[in-house]
Enzyme design. Structure first.
Site, PDB file in Angstrom:
ATOM      1  N   TRP A 104      35.779  44.131  38.494  1.00  0.00           N
ATOM      2  CA  TRP A 104      35.063  44.192  37.221  1.00  0.00           C
ATOM      3  C   TRP A 104      35.928  43.746  36.055  1.00  0.00           C
ATOM      4  CZ3 TRP A 104      30.252  43.741  37.826  1.00  0.00           C
ATOM      5  CH2 TRP A 104      29.552  44.413  38.836  1.00  0.00           C
ATOM      6  N   ASP A 174      35.758  49.413  29.860  1.00  0.00           N
ATOM      7  CA  ASP A 174      34.551  49.512  30.672  1.00  0.00           C
ATOM      8  C   ASP A 174      34.672  50.789  31.498  1.00  0.00           C
ATOM      9  OD1 ASP A 174      32.526  49.329  32.521  1.00  0.00           O
ATOM     10  OD2 ASP A 174      33.171  47.417  33.392  1.00  0.00           O
ATOM     11  N   LYS A 198      25.317  54.544  36.762  1.00  0.00           N
ATOM     12  CA  LYS A 198      26.281  55.185  37.662  1.00  0.00           C
ATOM     13  C   LYS A 198      26.305  56.690  37.400  1.00  0.00           C
ATOM     14  CE  LYS A 198      27.144  50.874  38.473  1.00  0.00           C
ATOM     15  NZ  LYS A 198      28.311  50.095  38.196  1.00  0.00           N
TER      16      LYS A 198
HETATM   17  C1  LIG Z   1      28.275  48.626  37.858  1.00  0.00           C
HETATM   18  C2  LIG Z   1      29.390  48.165  37.025  1.00  0.00           C
HETATM   19  C3  LIG Z   1      29.266  47.049  36.187  1.00  0.00           C
HETATM   20  C4  LIG Z   1      28.017  46.197  36.144  1.00  0.00           C
HETATM   21  O1  LIG Z   1      27.003  46.827  35.471  1.00  0.00           O
HETATM   22  P1  LIG Z   1      25.622  46.074  35.120  1.00  0.00           P
HETATM   23  O2  LIG Z   1      24.908  47.089  34.286  1.00  0.00           O
HETATM   24  O3  LIG Z   1      24.957  45.771  36.412  1.00  0.00           O
HETATM   25  O4  LIG Z   1      25.961  44.851  34.349  1.00  0.00           O
HETATM   26  C5  LIG Z   1      30.344  46.717  35.397  1.00  0.00           C
HETATM   27  N1  LIG Z   1      31.473  47.431  35.404  1.00  0.00           N
HETATM   28  C6  LIG Z   1      31.630  48.503  36.209  1.00  0.00           C
HETATM   29  C7  LIG Z   1      32.913  49.255  36.190  1.00  0.00           C
HETATM   30  C8  LIG Z   1      30.591  48.897  37.037  1.00  0.00           C
HETATM   31  O5  LIG Z   1      30.753  49.966  37.835  1.00  0.00           O
END
Ligand SMILES: *Cc1c(COP(=O)(O)O)cnc(C)c1O
Length: 368
Positions: A104, A174, A198
């Site tokens: 990511w 993030d 999540k």
């Molecule tokens: C799931 C996830 C993403 C992607 O998220 P989307 O909402 O599908 O764009 C990005 N970063 C992390 C750490 C994730 O777990």
């Protein structure tokens, strides 16, 4: 009552049952309103109270200081990968330092490269992204606008135990797969964001916590939907927000406050759950191997392997038949992964732990 399995999916992930039950109970009509949450105007007093309560809950749990705005945006975490450098790098002529600890953060760095200057302060490729760097290993450009991290790499299960040292530069983070799982030292962050699916609610909304001086840096030449400042000025109601997703974030955070009260308690709960699995892995003499190096092991996503692909297939099949579902690893890395966010009850983790022990006893002799 329908039967619910233990869902170890990385996301969209399990939601707390009380929040789902409340949504179900009120789905046809919100109390006193006679209309569903799916049917009300985003400009109505009812929705206004809901989005304000969601924000207040987040502020209470995360101890968000007053000089930060809380935004409810769309486009998932991935829109943030591009929108952050679009707002804060593109016109500055300055770099941002990215710490690459997995898929990511790597993707975020490559999206940022389309907008401005990216300096890679560390990249975990040499050990196949199994750890976070030590502060001594970091090579941060001191001229950076921000230092970017992914606090928990969902795919490989690698998590920062604490924030890296940045020499006073603001972190941009993030936290999609860990926000609300533990306390966070917000004053160290310029931006902290997480997609909901999540640990916060259903897919459709992304929570962005942003320091107000960052808002002042947003350039005027962006379309309003891509401009944080415009978004903040309209209190996330620049256009129709994902009404139901915001409502669910409110119900999930209500549950957290009721059930735990604060994030120290949530952290303790999550660490105890994760330890049950890491302990059994360590006890099984190398039958199971964790991807993450000690010190970088995630409390949210545990990526592990069995001695071979056949055993992995059999493990997943037997787990499924016991209601332990979605334990397959990410398609890019294979193996197994147990995602155990806030909503995964301790009983679910105990059931997985017991199954792992049993599977080990039954199959240990099949490997040399
Ligand atoms: C799931 C996830 C993403 C992607 O998220 P989307 O909402 O599908 O764009 C990005 N970063 C992390 C750490 C994730 O777990």
């Amino acid at each position: 009552m329908v039967k619910r399995v233990y869902n170890f999916s990385p996301g969209p992930a399990m939601l707390p049952l009380p929040a789902l039950e409340e949504a179900q109970r009120d789905l046809l009509a919100l109390p006193g309103l006679g209309m569903s949450i799916l049917e009300i105007s985003h400009r109505s007093p009812t929705f206004n109270a809901i989005i304000e309560a969601a924000e207040a809950n987040l502020r209470q749990l995360l101890k968000i200081p007053d000089d930060y705005a809380v935004l409810f945006m769309q486009g998932g975490a991935r829109l943030q990968f591009g929108m952050i450098p679009m707002n804060f790098l593109r016109k500055t002529g300055r770099p941002a330092s990215y710490i690459v600890t997995g898929s990511w953060s790597k993707l975020a760095a490559s999206e940022a490269q389309t907008q401005g200057q990216v300096h890679i302060a560390w990249d975990g490729k040499a050990t196949n992204y199994d750890r976070v760097p030590t502060n001594e290993q970091l090579n941060i450009d001191p001229n950076s606008v921000y230092v970017y991290i992914c606090s928990n790499e969902t795919i490989a299960g690698v998590q920062f135990p604490t924030e890296p040292e940045t020499g006073g530069l603001p972190l941009v983070c993030d936290a999609s797969s860990e926000l609300l799982s533990r306390p966070v030292d917000l004053p160290r962050y310029g931006i902290l964001y997480a997609c909901a699916q999540k640990n916060l609610g259903p897919a459709g909304v992304t929570v962005v916590i942003i320091r107000k001086d960052f808002l002042d840096m947003c350039p005027d030449d962006l379309p309003s939907m891509l401009n944080y400042k415009r978004f903040a000025e309209e209190k996330s109601l620049l256009n129709t927000p994902p009404v139901f997703a915001v409502y669910m974030v409110k119900l999930v955070t209500d549950w957290l406050i009721r059930e735990f009260g604060n994030l120290e308690k949530v952290k303790q709960f999550n660490e105890e759950k994760a330890q049950l699995i890491y302990d059994v892995i360590d006890r099984c003499q190398g039958f199971y191997t964790v991807h993450a190096a000690p010190g970088s092991r995630s409390a949210m996503n545990i990526a592990f392997r069995l001695p071979n692909g056949d055993l992995e297939k059999e493990f997943l099949k037997q787990a499924e038949s016991r209601g332990l579902c979605n334990l397959q690893g990410h398609r890019s890395v294979g193996g197994c992964r147990a995602s155990i966010y806030n909503a995964m009850p301790r009983e679910g983790v105990v059931a997985l732990r017991d199954f792992m022990l049993e599977f080990y006893e039954a199959n240990r002799n099949k490997v040399g």
